[in-house]
Scaffold this active site. Structure first.
Site, PDB file in Angstrom:
ATOM      1  N   ASP A   9       0.894  -1.148   0.000  1.00  7.13           N
ATOM      2  CA  ASP A   9       0.000   0.000   0.000  1.00  7.13           C
ATOM      3  C   ASP A   9       0.938   1.205   0.000  1.00  7.13           C
ATOM      4  O   ASP A   9       1.792   1.331   0.884  1.00  7.13           O
ATOM      5  CB  ASP A   9      -0.835  -0.069   1.291  1.00  7.13           C
ATOM      6  N   ASN A  23      -6.381  13.881  -9.854  1.00 11.82           N
ATOM      7  CA  ASN A  23      -7.094  14.447 -11.010  1.00 11.82           C
ATOM      8  C   ASN A  23      -6.732  15.925 -11.100  1.00 11.82           C
ATOM      9  O   ASN A  23      -6.097  16.470 -10.186  1.00 11.82           O
ATOM     10  CB  ASN A  23      -8.602  14.226 -10.895  1.00 11.82           C
ATOM     11  N   GLY A  71      -9.774   5.816  -5.316  1.00 15.05           N
ATOM     12  CA  GLY A  71      -8.538   5.064  -5.576  1.00 15.05           C
ATOM     13  C   GLY A  71      -7.395   5.441  -4.642  1.00 15.05           C
ATOM     14  O   GLY A  71      -7.590   5.725  -3.457  1.00 15.05           O
ATOM     15  N   VAL A  72      -6.210   5.485  -5.211  1.00 16.06           N
ATOM     16  CA  VAL A  72      -5.016   5.747  -4.407  1.00 16.06           C
ATOM     17  C   VAL A  72      -5.050   7.186  -3.865  1.00 16.06           C
ATOM     18  O   VAL A  72      -4.569   7.462  -2.756  1.00 16.06           O
ATOM     19  CB  VAL A  72      -3.730   5.417  -5.220  1.00 16.06           C
ATOM     20  N   ASP A  73      -5.664   8.081  -4.627  1.00 16.83           N
ATOM     21  CA  ASP A  73      -5.820   9.485  -4.212  1.00 16.83           C
ATOM     22  C   ASP A  73      -6.566   9.542  -2.864  1.00 16.83           C
ATOM     23  O   ASP A  73      -6.129  10.212  -1.908  1.00 16.83           O
ATOM     24  CB  ASP A  73      -6.626  10.202  -5.319  1.00 16.83           C
ATOM     25  N   SER A  80      -2.937   6.039 -13.626  1.00 17.94           N
ATOM     26  CA  SER A  80      -3.977   5.895 -14.668  1.00 17.94           C
ATOM     27  C   SER A  80      -4.535   4.479 -14.820  1.00 17.94           C
ATOM     28  O   SER A  80      -5.457   4.272 -15.598  1.00 17.94           O
ATOM     29  CB  SER A  80      -3.480   6.359 -16.060  1.00 17.94           C
ATOM     30  N   GLY A  94      -6.187   2.563 -12.818  1.00 16.27           N
ATOM     31  CA  GLY A  94      -7.361   2.177 -12.035  1.00 16.27           C
ATOM     32  C   GLY A  94      -8.598   2.836 -12.630  1.00 16.27           C
ATOM     33  O   GLY A  94      -9.048   2.467 -13.729  1.00 16.27           O
ATOM     34  N   ILE A  95      -9.101   3.850 -11.936  1.00 17.32           N
ATOM     35  CA  ILE A  95     -10.327   4.544 -12.363  1.00 17.32           C
ATOM     36  C   ILE A  95     -10.175   5.101 -13.790  1.00 17.32           C
ATOM     37  O   ILE A  95     -11.120   5.101 -14.581  1.00 17.32           O
ATOM     38  CB  ILE A  95     -10.663   5.655 -11.340  1.00 17.32           C
ATOM     39  N   TYR A  96      -8.985   5.531 -14.174  1.00 16.30           N
ATOM     40  CA  TYR A  96      -8.779   6.101 -15.505  1.00 16.30           C
ATOM     41  C   TYR A  96      -8.632   5.040 -16.614  1.00 16.30           C
ATOM     42  O   TYR A  96      -8.499   5.383 -17.783  1.00 16.30           O
ATOM     43  CB  TYR A  96      -7.581   7.057 -15.509  1.00 16.30           C
TER      44      TYR A  96
HETATM   45  N1  AR6 Z   1      -1.345   1.761  -2.934  1.00 14.37           N
HETATM   46  C1  AR6 Z   1      -0.816   1.467  -4.161  1.00 14.37           C
HETATM   47  N2  AR6 Z   1      -1.570   1.383  -5.266  1.00 14.37           N
HETATM   48  C2  AR6 Z   1      -2.887   1.596  -5.150  1.00 14.37           C
HETATM   49  C3  AR6 Z   1      -3.511   1.908  -3.922  1.00 14.37           C
HETATM   50  C4  AR6 Z   1      -2.673   1.987  -2.778  1.00 14.37           C
HETATM   51  N3  AR6 Z   1      -3.157   2.276  -1.579  1.00 14.37           N
HETATM   52  N4  AR6 Z   1      -4.842   2.069  -4.148  1.00 14.37           N
HETATM   53  C5  AR6 Z   1      -5.055   1.850  -5.454  1.00 14.37           C
HETATM   54  N5  AR6 Z   1      -3.887   1.565  -6.067  1.00 14.37           N
HETATM   55  P1  AR6 Z   1      -6.406   4.901  -9.283  1.00 14.37           P
HETATM   56  P2  AR6 Z   1      -6.085   6.479 -11.746  1.00 14.37           P
HETATM   57  C6  AR6 Z   1      -3.600   1.283  -7.477  1.00 14.37           C
HETATM   58  O1  AR6 Z   1      -7.806   4.574  -9.634  1.00 14.37           O
HETATM   59  O2  AR6 Z   1      -6.427   5.311 -12.575  1.00 14.37           O
HETATM   60  C7  AR6 Z   1      -9.047   9.166  -8.400  1.00 14.37           C
HETATM   61  O3  AR6 Z   1     -10.387   9.390  -8.130  1.00 14.37           O
HETATM   62  C8  AR6 Z   1      -4.742   0.786  -8.318  1.00 14.37           C
HETATM   63  O4  AR6 Z   1      -4.857  -0.624  -8.217  1.00 14.37           O
HETATM   64  O5  AR6 Z   1      -6.136   5.285  -7.879  1.00 14.37           O
HETATM   65  O6  AR6 Z   1      -4.893   7.299 -12.138  1.00 14.37           O
HETATM   66  C9  AR6 Z   1      -8.314  10.448  -8.784  1.00 14.37           C
HETATM   67  O7  AR6 Z   1      -8.789  11.559  -8.050  1.00 14.37           O
HETATM   68  C10 AR6 Z   1      -4.299   1.204  -9.706  1.00 14.37           C
HETATM   69  O8  AR6 Z   1      -3.437   0.207 -10.287  1.00 14.37           O
HETATM   70  O9  AR6 Z   1      -5.838   6.136 -10.198  1.00 14.37           O
HETATM   71  C11 AR6 Z   1      -8.635  10.567 -10.234  1.00 14.37           C
HETATM   72  O10 AR6 Z   1      -9.900  11.128 -10.449  1.00 14.37           O
HETATM   73  C12 AR6 Z   1      -3.446   2.448  -9.482  1.00 14.37           C
HETATM   74  O11 AR6 Z   1      -3.235   2.527  -8.067  1.00 14.37           O
HETATM   75  C13 AR6 Z   1      -8.632   9.135 -10.709  1.00 14.37           C
HETATM   76  O12 AR6 Z   1      -8.940   8.342  -9.553  1.00 14.37           O
HETATM   77  C14 AR6 Z   1      -4.118   3.749  -9.937  1.00 14.37           C
HETATM   78  O13 AR6 Z   1      -5.515   3.665  -9.713  1.00 14.37           O
HETATM   79  C15 AR6 Z   1      -7.283   8.712 -11.185  1.00 14.37           C
HETATM   80  O14 AR6 Z   1      -7.368   7.415 -11.700  1.00 14.37           O
END
Ligand code: AR6
Length: 343
Positions: free
Chosen positions: A9, A23, A31-33, A116, A118-120
């Site tokens: 994590d 974002n 997500g991670v944010d 990018s 995950g959600i993106y």
């Molecule tokens: N530690 C490491 N990796 C993680 C964690 C964590 N705690 N949590 C998730 N991941 P994402 P994006 C991974 O969706 O696609 C937000 O709402 C996850 O499995 O967090 O860039 C922002 O505000 C994935 O592989 O980011 C934006 O609106 C990776 O982190 C949007 O999501 C990225 O997933 C950005 O989307």
């Protein structure tokens, strides 16, 4: 090892800076944010409000507050559409800008999530490739330890085609080697454990074959001085010789091998340095040694490539296919649950 891929994590990473997949508002999200904001506390959002947002493909830096890191670099990755809307360029630019910011703030250790992916919706294997390529390129010029932190194992997947090719290669070599080896050994033990007169007709030749196949004893030196004078070129000497032959600089070699500068200095200054097997392999890959040369270098460090070991077969596969990309090899090793090379 300058670039490491770890499962964790990201909010738990004790590094100088972690990167957030944010974002363009920089005001938090899922997500991670979401995880980073929750772990850092509300002061992080207060500082983010003052930044005035950030454009896609770029990044801005804040403090880390309650996180174990000093800084958070907020990078805005692209949303995946179809790969034809400059997604890769924007993603590469996110990594570059974040790394440059980290350098500017004297960070020695930085951890990235797979931005990018995950959600993106950026396909995870392509997101990983963009990350590894961009960070790898940056590390050729800069000293820094960079972690790619992946949350779920499925993110770290080499292409299905490569996976199947390696799997097939392992199957062919693994099974063949085991059968061959075991048969020969048991044949050798059986024949050697019974008196010669009990051998079946024709088995005399088999004994000869088995004896030849058995490991031969080294020729004994007469005195200790004799023995010591027979010391061969060491691993460290061979490494330095190969670097010269390839007309590489030390830095080009250890960076390509993904080996830390300090470790390289130790090897350079100690002709009898005893490296680990993955370190030898990392250098063999960086120097693009042939299979024979790789085996020779391994032997100098007291190792061998064995057909009874998946790690070794995967390495052999890459060398035989002339693919010396240490990051791709590590992806494959990871996919097959093997330890990685370098460091
Ligand atoms: N530690 C490491 N990796 C993680 C964690 C964590 N705690 N949590 C998730 N991941 P994402 P994006 C991974 O969706 O696609 C937000 O709402 C996850 O499995 O967090 O860039 C922002 O505000 C994935 O592989 O980011 C934006 O609106 C990776 O982190 C949007 O999501 C990225 O997933 C950005 O989307």
């Amino acid at each position: 090892m300058p670039l490491q891929i770890v499962r964790n994590d990201i909010t738990k990473m004790k590094v100088d800076a972690i990167v957030n997949a944010a974002n363009s508002s920089l005001l938090g999200g899922g997500g991670v944010d979401g995880c980073i904001h929750r772990a850092a506390g509300p002061e992080l959002l207060d500082e983010c409000r003052k930044l005035g947002g950030c454009r896609t493909g770029s990044a801005k830096i804040t403090g880390g507050y309650r996180l174990p890191c000093k800084y958070v670099i907020h990078a805005v990755g692209p949303r995946w559409q179809d790969g034809k809307h400059g997604e890769r360029e924007l993603l590469v630019s996110c990594y570059r800008t974040s790394l440059e910011l980290a350098k500017e703030y004297d960070c020695e250790t930085v951890a990235f999530p797979l931005i990018s992916s995950g959600i993106y919706g950026y396909p995870k294997d392509r997101a990983l490739k963009a990350a590894v390529d961009t960070i790898g390129e940056f590390l050729l010029e800069h000293d820094m330890t960079v972690y790619i932190v992946i949350f779920d194992r499925s993110a770290y997947r080499i292409s299905q085609k490569l996976f199947s090719d390696i799997e097939e290669y392992i199957d062919d070599h693994y099974v063949a080697a085991h059968t061959d080896h075991t048969d020969r050994r048991s044949e050798y033990s059986r024949l050697m454990s019974m008196p010669a007169e009990n051998h079946l007709p024709g088995e005399e030749n088999k004994v000869t074959e088995a004896v030849y196949a058995a490991p031969s004893a080294p020729r004994a030196a007469k005195t200790l001085d004799d023995a010591l004078s027979q010391i061969d070129e060491s691993f460290s000497e061979m490494l330095l010789r190969k670097i010269d032959e390839r007309k590489m600089t030390d830095a080009q070699c250890y960076k390509k091998a993904n080996i830390d500068r300090k470790l390289f200095s130790k090897i350079r200054s100690d002709r009898l340095y005893k490296p680990s097997k993955p370190t030898v392999i990392a250098f063999a890959i960086a120097l693009e040694l042939s299979l024979e040369e790789t085996k020779e270098m391994l032997m100098k460090a007291g190792f061998a490539l064995s057909r009874s070991n998946k790690f070794d077969i995967i390495i052999e596969y890459f060398i035989e296919h002339g693919n010396y990309n240490v990051f791709e090899i590590n992806e494959a090793l990871f996919a097959f649950d093997q330890s990685l090379i370098g460091g």
